[in-house]
Structure formats: C-alpha cells, structure tokens
Design a protein around this motif. Sequence first.
Motif, short mmCIF file in Angstrom:
data_model
loop_
_atom_site.label_atom_id
_atom_site.label_comp_id
_atom_site.label_asym_id
_atom_site.label_seq_id
_atom_site.Cartn_x
_atom_site.Cartn_y
_atom_site.Cartn_z
N ALA A 171 0.82 -1.21 0.00
CA ALA A 171 0.00 0.00 0.00
C ALA A 171 0.86 1.26 0.00
CB ALA A 171 -0.91 0.00 1.24
N ARG A 172 2.03 1.16 0.63
CA ARG A 172 2.87 2.35 0.77
C ARG A 172 4.24 2.08 0.13
NH1 ARG A 172 2.54 2.97 7.25
NH2 ARG A 172 3.03 0.77 7.05
N HIS A 173 5.01 3.13 -0.07
CA HIS A 173 6.41 2.95 -0.43
C HIS A 173 7.23 4.02 0.27
CE1 HIS A 173 6.16 5.54 -4.37
NE2 HIS A 173 5.49 6.08 -3.38
N GLN A 174 8.55 3.84 0.21
CA GLN A 174 9.44 4.74 0.93
C GLN A 174 10.19 5.61 -0.07
OE1 GLN A 174 12.86 3.02 3.02
NE2 GLN A 174 12.18 4.06 4.86
N ILE A 182 2.32 13.82 6.33
CA ILE A 182 2.53 14.38 5.00
C ILE A 182 1.16 14.49 4.34
CG2 ILE A 182 3.58 14.04 2.73
CD1 ILE A 182 5.84 12.52 4.08
N GLU A 183 0.87 15.68 3.83
CA GLU A 183 -0.42 15.91 3.18
C GLU A 183 -0.25 16.29 1.72
OE1 GLU A 183 -2.58 18.85 5.42
OE2 GLU A 183 -2.85 17.49 7.12
N ALA A 184 -1.24 15.90 0.93
CA ALA A 184 -1.31 16.33 -0.47
C ALA A 184 -2.78 16.63 -0.75
CB ALA A 184 -0.78 15.25 -1.40
N LEU A 214 7.16 7.64 4.29
CA LEU A 214 6.46 6.37 4.12
C LEU A 214 5.06 6.77 3.67
CD1 LEU A 214 6.62 3.30 4.37
CD2 LEU A 214 6.01 3.52 6.78
N ILE A 215 4.77 6.52 2.39
CA ILE A 215 3.69 7.29 1.75
C ILE A 215 2.91 6.41 0.77
CG2 ILE A 215 5.17 8.12 -0.15
CD1 ILE A 215 3.95 10.94 0.49
N ALA A 216 1.66 6.78 0.54
CA ALA A 216 0.80 6.03 -0.38
C ALA A 216 1.51 5.78 -1.71
CB ALA A 216 -0.49 6.80 -0.62
N PRO A 234 7.80 9.94 -7.02
CA PRO A 234 8.91 10.88 -6.90
C PRO A 234 8.66 12.10 -7.78
CG PRO A 234 9.76 8.66 -7.20
CD PRO A 234 8.26 8.58 -7.39
N GLY A 235 9.05 13.26 -7.29
CA GLY A 235 8.79 14.50 -8.02
C GLY A 235 7.57 15.23 -7.50
#
Length: 369
Positions: free
Chosen positions: A289-292, A312-314, A339-341, A346-347
């Motif tokens: 579900a997540r990646h680093q 961390i928000e988007a 550690l994020i959805a 990247p970017g």
Amino acid sequence: MFQLTPHTRIRRSPYFDATVAAGVAGFTTYNYMLLPSGYGDPEGEYWRLRNGVSMWDVAAQRQVEMRGPDAGRLARILAPRDLSRCRAGQGKYVALCNHAGTIINDPIALKLDDDRYWLSIAASNILFWARAIAAERGLDVEVTEPDVSPLAVQGPKAAEVIAAMFGDWTRELKHFHFRRADLGGIAMILARSGWSKQGGFEIYLMDGARGAQLWNMVAEAGRPWGIAAGAPNAVERIESGLLSWGGDTDDATNPFEVRLGQFVDLDFAGADETVGIDALRRIRRHGPARHQLGVILDGDAPAPPHPVWYDIEAGGRKVGDMTCGVWSYRLSSNIGFALIARQIAPGARVEVVRDGRRIGATLTELPFS
Ligand code: THG
C-alpha cells in the motif's frame, strides 16, 4: 533538559568507560543497552565519517546465537531469504517478519558454521521471539545472547586502519564476510560491514572484559588517519538511504514498503515453513500500500531534532508520514524519509505538518546520493 535515569536494566557496553573517557555527549538506548549518540560535534563527526575514519561503540547491536542441529532450520524459519548457499564466514541482510508479514527486525544473519548462526539485531527482542518459535516448532537448538560486542570502524580510511591492525588480507574481505582474527590475545571476529555507506569494518569483541583494551588498540592504530570516536550517524544514513527499523517502520510495515524486497525470497527450498511467508507472497502479488521515498523540505535553515513522525499531506489530506529528518550538510536542506501512499510518485509536491505548521516539500528517489 532532562536526564536518562540509570537502572541496572539498561546495560552498559564493554566500551562504556572508554566512550566516557573519549567525551561522549549523549546516549540513546538500544536492546536494553546504552548506545552512544555523539561526542558534541555533530558536523565534525559527519565529515570525519565521510572523509576520514570514525570508531563507534555499537555493542548494543546484540547477537542472538542459534546453536545446535536445527540452527540452520531455525534461521530459515525466521528469515524469508534463501540462506542455503550462505557459507560459513558469510553474512546476509535479512528482514525478519511476523505472521502478518510485518518486519519485526532487520538483522545481519552471520553463518559461523552449519550448526551455529548469529542474528546481529536492531532494537527489538529477537531473543524471546527466536526461543518461542524454536519451542513451538519443537526444534533442537539453543538460543542465547553471547558475550559479543561489535565495535565499528567506518569511513574511507577504515581499510587502512584495519590493515594496520590485522594485516593486508583484510583488504580482500568481501562485504558482509567475516573471519576470526584474534589480536593481543583477545578473541574477536572481523567483518566488512557497518551501518554507513562510507565503507568499513566491524570488530566483534568476544570478551566483554577487554572492551577498553580493544578500544585503545583501535584508537592507537587509527591515529595516523585522524580516527576519533563517533556514533551511528543519522545524517549519513539518511543521505545513503539506510533503514532504521523501529524509527522508519511501524506495526504494519512490510519489507516491500521500505525497499527491502530485494532481500526477500519467497520460493526457496523450505520456504513454506518460514514465518510470514504466506502474507509476504500475498503482499507481493497485490503490491504494498505504501512505499518509501526521500523528502526534501523547502527552506534552508536546519530543522530541530525529529522525535516523532510528521504527517505528509497532499491536496489537503494525509497521504503518509515523514519518519525521520536531518539537516544535510552536503545538500544544504532538511531531508528525510517518507512512508507514503504508493500512488504518490517521486517529483510530487507535498506538505509536511510540523508543530502545526505546513512546510512545502518535494519527494525524491532514495538514496539521496
Ligand atoms: N551491523 C551489525 N549489526 C547491526 C547493524 C549493523 N544490527 C542492527 C542494524 N545494523 C541492522 N540493520 C542494517 C541495515 C542496513 C545494513 C545493515 C544492517 C546495510 N545495508 C546495505 C544497504 O541496504 O544498502 C547493504 C545491504 C546488502 O547489500 O545486502 O548494510 O550495521 N553488526
């Protein structure tokens, strides 16, 4: 500030007195042991590691010894990695998982002999875990914590110091390989390993009464190269993308989320009895579900220490966590791990919520450099 209250439960390393004499400025705890965290000059310690050579008391990287006819089988049950071609004198980085496929430690597994292995562990209780699994599976193996205390020598000049101490054969030692190498009558094992990407060695002292003696031998041998005391370096390890288990992981993190998939095997001989293997196969099939990723914060002032995860928000909603962060002396930015959805690539631009404030940030591939 406040102090760490002494307690006999929090053990001293065999190098404790030597680190105090060297001017240790702070400790953390790790495997119920004091682990030096610095000597009062963070930036100097960082550059010494990158350009010279540094020595670290990492006795808190304790060994879990598995010994007996079923030692190899227990290693296979605990570690989802094919160790069948691992030779005596060789180590492998392994991601120990529980039945849900959650990482519970990321040790180096050292094979001393067909019937003797060490797990050189990060900070969680694998002694209890290994004993419990061995008993439940009815294995003929003894699981103990031996009197073994690593001392790390890290940095581009480490090979010179180690060759001066042990001889030129050490220059040919391959990464994670090790050899018995007694010196001055002290039992020890020399390995090419260590928690930095600057190259180096770890000396596994096998007699806790000789800590000061070994420390002084290394300090003496390293003098021509300007060796000095340091500690596992947060700035270097984050720039280099090395994982800190328990810091960058939570109670649901699997190896595929934190770039350890390359060290996980799912289909080797005997894998069916490895703890967590079904969960890991399922996760690989569906994708984690997540990646680093790396995160670079906007702004150019060093941030305060990073004792908790930051959201961390988007687009105004939480998409992950910033799990560690430091001021990078080389990149002149605050950097860390996210550690994020998995959908966030990247970017991407995100916001890190620190102490109620939103800080713009950019995600990147790891390692930073
Ligand atoms: N040395 C020893 N014991 C240890 C550590 C160590 N125990 C605790 C902790 N460190 C275990 N965790 C790690 C994490 C990363 C690495 C080693 C131990 C490491 N990783 C490299 C990488 O990810 O790029 C290389 C991995 C590989 O190529 O196999 O070195 O440091 N004794």
